[in-house]
Every structure is written in structure tokens, then in C-alpha cells.
Design a protein around this motif. Sequence first.
Motif, PDB file in Angstrom:
ATOM      1  N   LYS A 124     -24.726  -0.082 -11.556  1.00 53.25           N
ATOM      2  CA  LYS A 124     -25.102   1.316 -11.430  1.00 53.25           C
ATOM      3  C   LYS A 124     -24.265   1.980 -10.344  1.00 53.25           C
ATOM      4  O   LYS A 124     -23.925   1.334  -9.341  1.00 53.25           O
TER       5      LYS A 124
ATOM      6  N   VAL B 251     -35.068   6.135   2.449  1.00 55.73           N
ATOM      7  CA  VAL B 251     -35.455   4.932   1.696  1.00 55.73           C
ATOM      8  C   VAL B 251     -36.730   4.369   2.311  1.00 55.73           C
ATOM      9  O   VAL B 251     -37.061   4.680   3.467  1.00 55.73           O
TER      10      VAL B 251
ATOM     11  N   ILE C 261     -28.159   1.929  -2.763  1.00 56.35           N
ATOM     12  CA  ILE C 261     -28.319   3.083  -1.883  1.00 56.35           C
ATOM     13  C   ILE C 261     -28.062   2.672  -0.435  1.00 56.35           C
ATOM     14  O   ILE C 261     -28.504   1.594   0.012  1.00 56.35           O
TER      15      ILE C 261
ATOM     16  N   GLN D 192     -35.346  -7.492  -4.852  1.00 58.90           N
ATOM     17  CA  GLN D 192     -34.936  -6.441  -3.924  1.00 58.90           C
ATOM     18  C   GLN D 192     -34.047  -7.041  -2.825  1.00 58.90           C
ATOM     19  O   GLN D 192     -34.268  -8.164  -2.375  1.00 58.90           O
TER      20      GLN D 192
ATOM     21  N   SER E  45     -29.715  -1.895 -10.866  1.00 60.23           N
ATOM     22  CA  SER E  45     -30.675  -1.026 -10.188  1.00 60.23           C
ATOM     23  C   SER E  45     -29.991  -0.173  -9.117  1.00 60.23           C
ATOM     24  O   SER E  45     -28.772  -0.180  -8.969  1.00 60.23           O
ATOM     25  N   ASN E  46     -30.813   0.540  -8.347  1.00 61.67           N
ATOM     26  CA  ASN E  46     -30.300   1.477  -7.346  1.00 61.67           C
ATOM     27  C   ASN E  46     -29.505   0.752  -6.262  1.00 61.67           C
ATOM     28  O   ASN E  46     -29.940  -0.279  -5.735  1.00 61.67           O
TER      29      ASN E  46
ATOM     30  N   PRO F 211     -23.323   3.792  -7.079  1.00 63.72           N
ATOM     31  CA  PRO F 211     -24.036   3.850  -5.802  1.00 63.72           C
ATOM     32  C   PRO F 211     -24.332   5.291  -5.394  1.00 63.72           C
ATOM     33  O   PRO F 211     -23.733   6.240  -5.907  1.00 63.72           O
ATOM     34  N   ASP F 212     -25.255   5.433  -4.466  1.00 68.81           N
ATOM     35  CA  ASP F 212     -25.557   6.727  -3.848  1.00 68.81           C
ATOM     36  C   ASP F 212     -25.566   6.547  -2.331  1.00 68.81           C
ATOM     37  O   ASP F 212     -26.013   5.516  -1.812  1.00 68.81           O
TER      38      ASP F 212
ATOM     39  N   ASN G   8     -33.613  -3.231  -6.383  1.00 66.99           N
ATOM     40  CA  ASN G   8     -32.931  -2.214  -5.591  1.00 66.99           C
ATOM     41  C   ASN G   8     -32.136  -2.863  -4.460  1.00 66.99           C
ATOM     42  O   ASN G   8     -32.598  -3.797  -3.805  1.00 66.99           O
TER      43      ASN G   8
ATOM     44  N   GLY H  97     -22.096   9.075  -8.654  1.00 63.54           N
ATOM     45  CA  GLY H  97     -23.070   8.897  -7.580  1.00 63.54           C
ATOM     46  C   GLY H  97     -23.107  10.093  -6.651  1.00 63.54           C
ATOM     47  O   GLY H  97     -22.259  10.986  -6.722  1.00 63.54           O
TER      48      GLY H  97
ATOM     49  N   LEU I 185     -30.721  -1.862  -1.044  1.00 64.38           N
ATOM     50  CA  LEU I 185     -30.848  -0.789  -0.062  1.00 64.38           C
ATOM     51  C   LEU I 185     -30.345  -1.259   1.296  1.00 64.38           C
ATOM     52  O   LEU I 185     -30.762  -2.307   1.799  1.00 64.38           O
TER      53      LEU I 185
END
Length: 344
Positions: A96, A143, A77, A28, A74-75, A98-99, A51, A110, A53
Motif C-alpha cells: 500500500k 496515530v 504511516i 501490527q 495495510s496502512n 505510504p502516508d 498496520n 500517498g 506505524l
Amino acid sequence: SHCEGVIENCAVAFNSADIGGGVSHSGQLYNNIIAYNTATQGGGLWKCAGNILNNTIYGNSASASGGGMTDCPSNIINCIIWGNTAPTDSQIESSKDPDYSDVEGWTGGGTGNIMEDPQLVDPENGDFHLQVISPCIDAGTTVPLDADFEGDPRMYMAVLWETRGDGSFVDMGADEFIGLVPEPTPTPTPTPTPTPYNEPPQLEILTPSGDMELTTDTYAITWIDSDADNDALISLFYDIDNVGADGDEITTGVSEDSDIDLFDWDLTGMLEGIYWVYGVISDDASTTVTYSPGSIMVSRITEEEIRNHLLAIQAIPTERFIFADYNRDGYIDIADLIFLMNWR
């Protein structure tokens, strides 16, 4: 660094590696500043499986591809991914979508992503805080992080006058802006300068005014005109009817400002026929077209033709009757001959 655990609240900067200049094979990544790292692939991140983040990934470079990151499945964000460089995929490669992230030049998928300058305070000198004008403030999504890289609380509402992101007030990037973002002063709508009113020029054709006024050689066309600023020009035309303004030119470029509203029309070369006159008056703003109230009859009938007709020597063709029936009684007779002899 190569770490499969959690990397949180760290600054990873000015590192160099063949692959993954900043971080590779990590778990992470929370609230980190990953800046100015270099590699062949994945200047900032490479093969980070966990993730990602609320990281600020800025100014990293790769000589091949993936200046910001590559192969991160992975995410991704609430991140700022900006100013990274590479020959291809300068921000994100093979990762992946992004968001709720601010990604320079992003055209992929995204949710909630933006492409605006994050307005960091002074990233060239290591200050990655958000300026009060940053579009990343309140633009993220919820998050599982309680604080930013300095311990400031996440989900801090700084923008009171509009909803950004998903409405959770989480900022993008490693920094959570603490303070209030003032509502921008609306740019006043400029008052357009009104276009000065220009009164359209006017034109009234006075003659010909009667029904089929007879003429052969010259005819005086008269009119009345007006124009508020005296810059209009008049053109005259003749037509075979009194509609359409599709006739032939008689004269053009007559000044409206002239004291003489008259034009002597030379008809010596005109074919026998019935004609209407119309005028066009124009200035820079508008054009007015007006027809004469009456028409002109150009007759080429001779005295000899009428005599021969009356003596039954040679009849005037039916289509030319109108040009010989001067008194308009429906017959060609001695009265028409007398009229022609006196008129000419």
C-alpha cells in the motif's frame, strides 16, 4: 521473525532469510527499528498484514526485489524507509502507498510523504535517533500511539516556527525527538554588485546638412562625437532615405578618440542618385545611430546632355530631370548649363 501479533518497540536487525529478512507474516508493527536484514525478497518486511506505524526501516537489502518491504497491504504511516537496497523496488514493492512517511526516492502516491535525508544520528553504529535538523520532526500524522520506542511521548511539539505534517507534532520513525528545533538563520540575500554605469556614446552627423548637396567625385563627411571612456568606434553608411539604418557601408572602425572627425568619401564609382549619410557609434555597452540632416545628390549629367536638351536634339529623360535642374526652378535651361560649366 514470523509473528501474527503485535511487534512493538523492538529492534530487529542483522537477520537473514530467504523471504522476509527482518519480519514476515506479522500483525501490527509499532515503533520498531528494522535494520540491516537481508533476504531474496523483502529484506526488511514481507507479507506483514497489520498496520505499520512509526517504524524506522533502514539499510535492509534484497537480492531480487523489495529491499525495504514487499507485499504489505495495510496502512504504512509515519515511517522512515531509507537506505534499503535491491535490484528493483529498493524501498517498497507491491504494498500500500505510504502516508506521512520519509521514503527515499519515492514517486508513488500517498499523502504527506517527503523524500529528504532523515538525518539520523548514527545509524551505521545503531543510533537511530533523529538529529535536531531532521525533516522528520513534527512531520507525521495522528496515530494511536502514546509513546515512541523509548517511552518518550508522541505528539511532542518541537518545531515552533512552522507547521509540518498534519499539525499533530508526531514525528516520523521510531524516535520522537524531545527538545526544541531552533528556527534556521535565514541565508542573507547577497547584495548584487552594481553594474558600473556606462554613459552611451554620442554621435552627431554634421554634413551633408543641406538639401541635395551636389557632388560627383569626393565629399567630406563631418561629425561631432563623444564617449566617456573613449573606447567607441564609428562606422559610416549611405542610404536612399533617412530611416531604417539599412544602407551600405562607407567605412568602419573609425576611433571616436581621433582628433579628426572627418572622412573624405570617394564617390567616383557611385551611381547617380540622392543619398543620406548615417553613422553608428558603438562601445561594449550600447550603440547609437544618427542620420545626417541633409542629403547628397550625385549627378552624372554632362554639359553635352544639357546642350542637346536645350537644342531639342535629345531630351533628358524625365526621371533624370532632378539631376540636371541645378537651380531647382523646375526647368532645365541655360542657367543650369552655366552652373554646371562653372561648377566643374
